[in-house]
Design an enzyme around this catalytic site. Structure first.
Site: not given
Ligand SMILES: NC(=O)C1=CN([C@@H]2O[C@H](COP(=O)(O)OP(=O)(O)OC[C@H]3O[C@@H](n4cnc5c(N)ncnc54)[C@H](O)[C@@H]3O)[C@@H](O)[C@H]2O)C=CC1
Ligand SMILES: O=C(O)CCC(=O)C(=O)O
Length: 313
Positions: A260, A279
């Site tokens: 990215e 993103h």
């Molecule tokens: N596009 C964006 O701007 C954003 C992206 N994200 C991404 O989204 C992801 C998920 O966010 P949340 O739901 O808030 O996190 P969270 O921690 O609440 O949930 C993560 C889930 O992944 C599961 N998990 C962990 N390891 C695993 C594995 N080996 N196989 C299958 N499942 C597994 C966990 O059991 C849990 O259910 C973050 O880690 C981040 O990478 C988060 C915020 C913003």
């Molecule tokens: O816009 C950002 O800061 C990235 C958000 C994100 O991917 C995260 O919180 O994991």
């Protein structure tokens, strides 16, 4: 004494003066990796978004650093092992952006199934593409959600409002608990075989690296749609590209990429069957306001040895 907190990627306005009473915020938004090495030795804490990498090299220079805060969820840009070795506490703001990412996920789904970006591009080019743009409904389709954390559950709730059937893979939670949310937990192979649309909501770590690879794509329904608003590394980009070109995957909605921004000429983000966004899952006024407040509160709590609201998992 006021704690010196370096901001490498900005911070939304914090309206609560009490929260800032004990801190001096040093705003170096957009700081380069080289400049970061120069200023980090003076800092008590640092607050980053995804752009800034907190590496072992940075942590070795950070002789005064006590806390590294991620204004958001994923801490894959912070070397957690090195932080532990250097005695630096890592904190994040894991619920501040949940709704925004879930809403973008639904937006990517709708954009794909109704070809909204293509329809709009046609209008801008003064082309009436109506007969070429026959879409499908979300209604009664099977949505496969990988992961069952905060964002997955928020997506689930919204998908149920569209009358979708939801299956999940990847949670260690008891099956009855998952069912009580309205989703059916299934094995990975069942998940791949049954999903009309697959959306990923897991962290990127060794266990999830390339979770969707060529073998996984071969087990999916023909014409499946893939949505990734988690991390690029959870889907093998070259395998997705092959699956798009062969028609196995009818389309993908991607907010995240292995690199990215993607390199010039990147074939995935510019693919005609891909709706790509840079993103922006967490990039809303509301999410950033919450993330800014939550991360400062959590960093200050860590600096002052008070109980933390969240544990990094
Ligand atoms: N596009 C964006 O701007 C954003 C992206 N994200 C991404 O989204 C992801 C998920 O966010 P949340 O739901 O808030 O996190 P969270 O921690 O609440 O949930 C993560 C889930 O992944 C599961 N998990 C962990 N390891 C695993 C594995 N080996 N196989 C299958 N499942 C597994 C966990 O059991 C849990 O259910 C973050 O880690 C981040 O990478 C988060 C915020 C913003
Ligand atoms: O816009 C950002 O800061 C990235 C958000 C994100 O991917 C995260 O919180 O994991």
């Amino acid at each position: 004494m006021r704690w010196k907190i370096l901001l490498t990627d900005g911070l939304s306005e914090i309206s609560d003066p009490d929260l800032l009473a004990s801190v001096e915020l040093i705003d170096r938004k957009g700081i380069s990796p080289e400049e970061l090495l120069d200023v980090i030795p003076e800092m008590d804490a640092v607050i980053v978004r995804g752009r800034t990498k907190i590496t072992d090299e940075v942590l070795t220079k950070a002789t005064n650093l006590k806390v590294a805060g991620r204004m958001g969820v994923g801490v894959d840009n912070i070397d957690l092992k090195a932080a532990e070795a250097h005695g630096v506490t890592v904190v994040n703001a894991p619920v501040s952006t949940t709704v925004s990412v879930a809403e973008l996920t639904l937006g990517l789904m709708l954009s794909l199934i109704r070809s909204i970006p293509k329809a709009d591009a046609g209008m801008k080019a003064e082309q009436w593409l109506k007969k070429d743009l026959v879409g499908t409904e979300l209604y009664k389709k099977t949505l496969g959600i990988i992961g069952f954390g905060n964002i997955a559950k928020a997506v689930l709730q919204r998908a149920l409002a569209f009358d979708m059937k939801v299956i999940t893979y990847g949670s260690s939670k008891p099956q009855d608990e998952i069912r009580s949310f309205g989703a059916e937990p299934v094995s990975f192979d069942e998940f791949l075989a049954q999903s009309d649309i697959i959306t990923l909501h897991v962290p990127h770590k060794p266990q999830t690296h390339y979770l969707l690879n060529a073998e996984a794509f071969s087990k999916m329904k023909d014409g499946v749609l893939i949505i990734d608003a988690s991390r690029g590394g959870v889907v093998e980009g070259s395998a997705l590209l092959d699956a798009l070109n062969s028609g196995k995957v009818a389309g993908a909605g991607l907010d995240v990429f292995e690199a990215e921004p993607p390199a010039a000429g990147d074939l995935l983000s510019t693919h005609p069957k891909v709706v790509a966004t840079p993103h922006i899952g967490a990039q809303t006024a509301e999410a950033q306001l919450r993330a800014g407040f939550d991360i400062v509160e959590e960093v200050v709590a860590a600096l002052e040895g008070k109980p933390l609201r969240w544990k990094i998992v």
